[in-house]
Design an enzyme around this catalytic site. Structure first.
Site, PDB file in Angstrom:
ATOM      1  N   SER A   1     -21.979   9.604  54.468  1.00  0.00           N
ATOM      2  CA  SER A   1     -23.365  10.100  54.408  1.00  0.00           C
ATOM      3  C   SER A   1     -23.596  11.413  55.131  1.00  0.00           C
ATOM      4  O   SER A   1     -24.736  11.903  55.151  1.00  0.00           O
ATOM      5  CB  SER A   1     -24.354   9.051  54.957  1.00  0.00           C
ATOM      6  OG  SER A   1     -24.594   8.063  53.980  1.00  0.00           O
TER       7      SER A   1
ATOM      8  N   TYR B   1     -25.584  13.546  51.550  1.00  0.00           N
ATOM      9  CA  TYR B   1     -26.582  12.497  51.838  1.00  0.00           C
ATOM     10  C   TYR B   1     -27.354  12.756  53.127  1.00  0.00           C
ATOM     11  O   TYR B   1     -28.239  11.997  53.496  1.00  0.00           O
ATOM     12  CB  TYR B   1     -25.912  11.116  51.853  1.00  0.00           C
ATOM     13  CG  TYR B   1     -25.690  10.509  50.469  1.00  0.00           C
ATOM     14  CD1 TYR B   1     -25.916  11.244  49.309  1.00  0.00           C
ATOM     15  CD2 TYR B   1     -25.255   9.211  50.327  1.00  0.00           C
ATOM     16  CE1 TYR B   1     -25.704  10.699  48.055  1.00  0.00           C
ATOM     17  CE2 TYR B   1     -25.040   8.641  49.074  1.00  0.00           C
ATOM     18  CZ  TYR B   1     -25.273   9.407  47.941  1.00  0.00           C
ATOM     19  OH  TYR B   1     -25.071   8.853  46.684  1.00  0.00           O
TER      20      TYR B   1
ATOM     21  N   ASP C   1      -7.401  16.068  55.784  1.00  0.00           N
ATOM     22  CA  ASP C   1      -7.797  15.693  54.420  1.00  0.00           C
ATOM     23  C   ASP C   1      -7.494  14.203  54.224  1.00  0.00           C
ATOM     24  O   ASP C   1      -6.334  13.790  54.246  1.00  0.00           O
ATOM     25  CB  ASP C   1      -6.972  16.546  53.435  1.00  0.00           C
ATOM     26  CG  ASP C   1      -7.246  16.181  51.980  1.00  0.00           C
ATOM     27  OD1 ASP C   1      -6.696  16.869  51.102  1.00  0.00           O
ATOM     28  OD2 ASP C   1      -7.996  15.217  51.727  1.00  0.00           O
ATOM     29  N   ILE C   2      -8.542  13.430  54.030  1.00  0.00           N
ATOM     30  CA  ILE C   2      -8.370  11.965  53.936  1.00  0.00           C
ATOM     31  C   ILE C   2      -7.452  11.576  52.778  1.00  0.00           C
ATOM     32  O   ILE C   2      -6.819  10.524  52.814  1.00  0.00           O
ATOM     33  CB  ILE C   2      -9.732  11.267  53.822  1.00  0.00           C
ATOM     34  CG1 ILE C   2      -9.604   9.766  54.138  1.00  0.00           C
ATOM     35  CG2 ILE C   2     -10.374  11.507  52.458  1.00  0.00           C
ATOM     36  CD1 ILE C   2     -10.904   9.050  54.331  1.00  0.00           C
TER      37      ILE C   2
ATOM     38  N   GLY D   1     -17.846  16.467  46.913  1.00  0.00           N
ATOM     39  CA  GLY D   1     -17.422  16.119  48.271  1.00  0.00           C
ATOM     40  C   GLY D   1     -16.130  15.327  48.340  1.00  0.00           C
ATOM     41  O   GLY D   1     -15.186  15.570  47.591  1.00  0.00           O
ATOM     42  N   VAL D   2     -16.126  14.356  49.249  1.00  0.00           N
ATOM     43  CA  VAL D   2     -14.883  13.576  49.434  1.00  0.00           C
ATOM     44  C   VAL D   2     -14.618  12.691  48.213  1.00  0.00           C
ATOM     45  O   VAL D   2     -13.466  12.437  47.860  1.00  0.00           O
ATOM     46  CB  VAL D   2     -14.955  12.757  50.745  1.00  0.00           C
ATOM     47  CG1 VAL D   2     -15.924  11.576  50.647  1.00  0.00           C
ATOM     48  CG2 VAL D   2     -13.575  12.297  51.179  1.00  0.00           C
ATOM     49  N   ASP D   3     -15.671  12.290  47.525  1.00  0.00           N
ATOM     50  CA  ASP D   3     -15.530  11.496  46.285  1.00  0.00           C
ATOM     51  C   ASP D   3     -14.704  12.303  45.275  1.00  0.00           C
ATOM     52  O   ASP D   3     -13.736  11.830  44.681  1.00  0.00           O
ATOM     53  CB  ASP D   3     -16.930  11.201  45.744  1.00  0.00           C
ATOM     54  CG  ASP D   3     -16.963  10.125  44.673  1.00  0.00           C
ATOM     55  OD1 ASP D   3     -18.055   9.864  44.146  1.00  0.00           O
ATOM     56  OD2 ASP D   3     -15.904   9.560  44.353  1.00  0.00           O
TER      57      ASP D   3
ATOM     58  N   ASN E   1     -21.062   7.055  45.236  1.00  0.00           N
ATOM     59  CA  ASN E   1     -22.469   6.825  44.861  1.00  0.00           C
ATOM     60  C   ASN E   1     -22.529   5.510  44.099  1.00  0.00           C
ATOM     61  O   ASN E   1     -21.497   4.957  43.718  1.00  0.00           O
ATOM     62  CB  ASN E   1     -23.010   8.003  44.025  1.00  0.00           C
ATOM     63  CG  ASN E   1     -22.199   8.222  42.778  1.00  0.00           C
ATOM     64  OD1 ASN E   1     -21.965   7.305  41.998  1.00  0.00           O
ATOM     65  ND2 ASN E   1     -21.712   9.436  42.603  1.00  0.00           N
TER      66      ASN E   1
HETATM   67  N1  APR Z   1     -11.250  14.608  53.634  1.00  0.00           N
HETATM   68  C1  APR Z   1     -12.085  14.181  54.616  1.00  0.00           C
HETATM   69  N2  APR Z   1     -13.409  14.430  54.632  1.00  0.00           N
HETATM   70  C2  APR Z   1     -13.915  15.149  53.590  1.00  0.00           C
HETATM   71  C3  APR Z   1     -13.115  15.618  52.524  1.00  0.00           C
HETATM   72  C4  APR Z   1     -11.727  15.315  52.573  1.00  0.00           C
HETATM   73  N3  APR Z   1     -10.884  15.713  51.602  1.00  0.00           N
HETATM   74  N4  APR Z   1     -13.923  16.291  51.648  1.00  0.00           N
HETATM   75  C5  APR Z   1     -15.165  16.256  52.165  1.00  0.00           C
HETATM   76  N5  APR Z   1     -15.177  15.575  53.336  1.00  0.00           N
HETATM   77  C6  APR Z   1     -16.295  15.309  54.248  1.00  0.00           C
HETATM   78  C7  APR Z   1     -17.502  16.203  54.159  1.00  0.00           C
HETATM   79  O1  APR Z   1     -17.256  17.434  54.848  1.00  0.00           O
HETATM   80  C8  APR Z   1     -18.546  15.345  54.863  1.00  0.00           C
HETATM   81  O2  APR Z   1     -18.442  15.517  56.270  1.00  0.00           O
HETATM   82  O3  APR Z   1     -16.810  14.029  53.942  1.00  0.00           O
HETATM   83  C9  APR Z   1     -18.107  13.910  54.525  1.00  0.00           C
HETATM   84  C10 APR Z   1     -18.996  13.184  53.535  1.00  0.00           C
HETATM   85  O4  APR Z   1     -19.638  14.124  52.688  1.00  0.00           O
HETATM   86  P1  APR Z   1     -19.876  13.829  51.125  1.00  0.00           P
HETATM   87  O5  APR Z   1     -18.575  13.796  50.430  1.00  0.00           O
HETATM   88  O6  APR Z   1     -20.909  14.791  50.657  1.00  0.00           O
HETATM   89  O7  APR Z   1     -20.443  12.318  51.092  1.00  0.00           O
HETATM   90  P2  APR Z   1     -21.939  11.774  51.327  1.00  0.00           P
HETATM   91  O8  APR Z   1     -22.721  12.639  52.237  1.00  0.00           O
HETATM   92  O9  APR Z   1     -21.747  10.327  51.676  1.00  0.00           O
HETATM   93  O10 APR Z   1     -22.587  11.898  49.869  1.00  0.00           O
HETATM   94  C11 APR Z   1     -22.098  11.061  48.847  1.00  0.00           C
HETATM   95  O11 APR Z   1     -21.772  12.886  47.364  1.00  0.00           O
HETATM   96  O12 APR Z   1     -19.819  13.454  46.357  1.00  0.00           O
HETATM   97  C12 APR Z   1     -20.989  12.798  46.174  1.00  0.00           C
HETATM   98  O13 APR Z   1     -20.438  11.068  44.595  1.00  0.00           O
HETATM   99  C13 APR Z   1     -20.783  11.317  45.954  1.00  0.00           C
HETATM  100  O14 APR Z   1     -23.044  10.977  45.297  1.00  0.00           O
HETATM  101  C14 APR Z   1     -22.121  10.793  46.348  1.00  0.00           C
HETATM  102  C15 APR Z   1     -22.496  11.675  47.531  1.00  0.00           C
END
Ligand code: APR
Length: 172
Positions: free
Chosen positions: A121, A125, A10-11, A32-34, A24
């Site tokens: 992404s 994404y 977990d980052i 997601g990670v955001d 975004n």
């Molecule tokens: N730690 C590490 N990696 C994580 C965590 C975490 N706690 N939570 C999710 N991830 C991983 C996901 O499994 C994926 O492999 O982060 C990677 C990126 O996925 P997303 O969070 O969906 O990011 P992205 O594909 O870049 O899409 C960005 O999603 O959450 C929204 O606001 C954000 O609109 C933006 C879009």
């Protein structure tokens, strides 16, 4: 690439100077990670994001990065970057490279010695995972970033394996 560490976890728990958020363009949180980063950092992070100048609601164009304080996170900074929505842009590779490059340059500019990336992404994404890993590792292994400890922090076993394989093929 002895300064690059591919890890599963977990980052939000990464003990580094800066963690990178897959944000975004509005930089007001998301899923997601955001979502995980904002939950762990607390409301102070959203306040920090609101301080970033917005032009027509855009605080961070795709491929760019912005740095803020990190609220309750163990990291000192959050570097928010916006990766490409894979099927919506003609040049996803260049934009993904730019997202990693912008984040790394911002980390160096702020005297960070360590940084943790998620798989930018690779979630909603829709970037193909293996291709994203190869783009990311090629950028991260550039000579100019040799002084940085770079952690690629994958959320699950499947992604972790994909990135390890990609690293090995880049090495070959
Ligand atoms: N730690 C590490 N990696 C994580 C965590 C975490 N706690 N939570 C999710 N991830 C991983 C996901 O499994 C994926 O492999 O982060 C990677 C990126 O996925 P997303 O969070 O969906 O990011 P992205 O594909 O870049 O899409 C960005 O999603 O959450 C929204 O606001 C954000 O609109 C933006 C879009």
């Amino acid at each position: 690439m002895n300064n690059i560490f591919i890890v599963q976890g977990d980052i939000t728990k990464a003990q580094v100077d800066a963690i990178v958020n897959a944000a975004n363009p509005q930089m007001l949180g998301g899923g997601g990670v955001d979502g995980a980063i904002h939950r762990a950092a607390g409301p102070a992070l959203l306040e920090e994001c609101r301080k970033v100048k917005a032009v027509n609601g855009i605080r961070c164009p795709t491929g760019e990065a912005r740095i803020t304080a990190a609220g309750h996170l163990p990291a000192k900074y959050v570097i928010h970057t916006v990766g490409p929505v894979y099927h919506q842009v003609p040049n996803p590779k260049e934009l993904l490279q730019s997202a990693y490059l912008s984040s790394l340059h911002l980390a160096l500019k702020n005297h960070c010695r360590s940084i943790a990336f998620p798989a930018i992404s690779c979630g909603v994404y829709g970037y193909p995972h293996r291709e994203a890993a190869e783009v990311a590792l090629a950028v991260c292994s550039r000579e100019e970033f040799k002084q940085l400890e770079i952690y690629i922090c994958l959320a699950d076993q499947q992604m972790f394996t994909i990135w390890l394989d990609a690293e090995n093929s880049v090495h070959r």
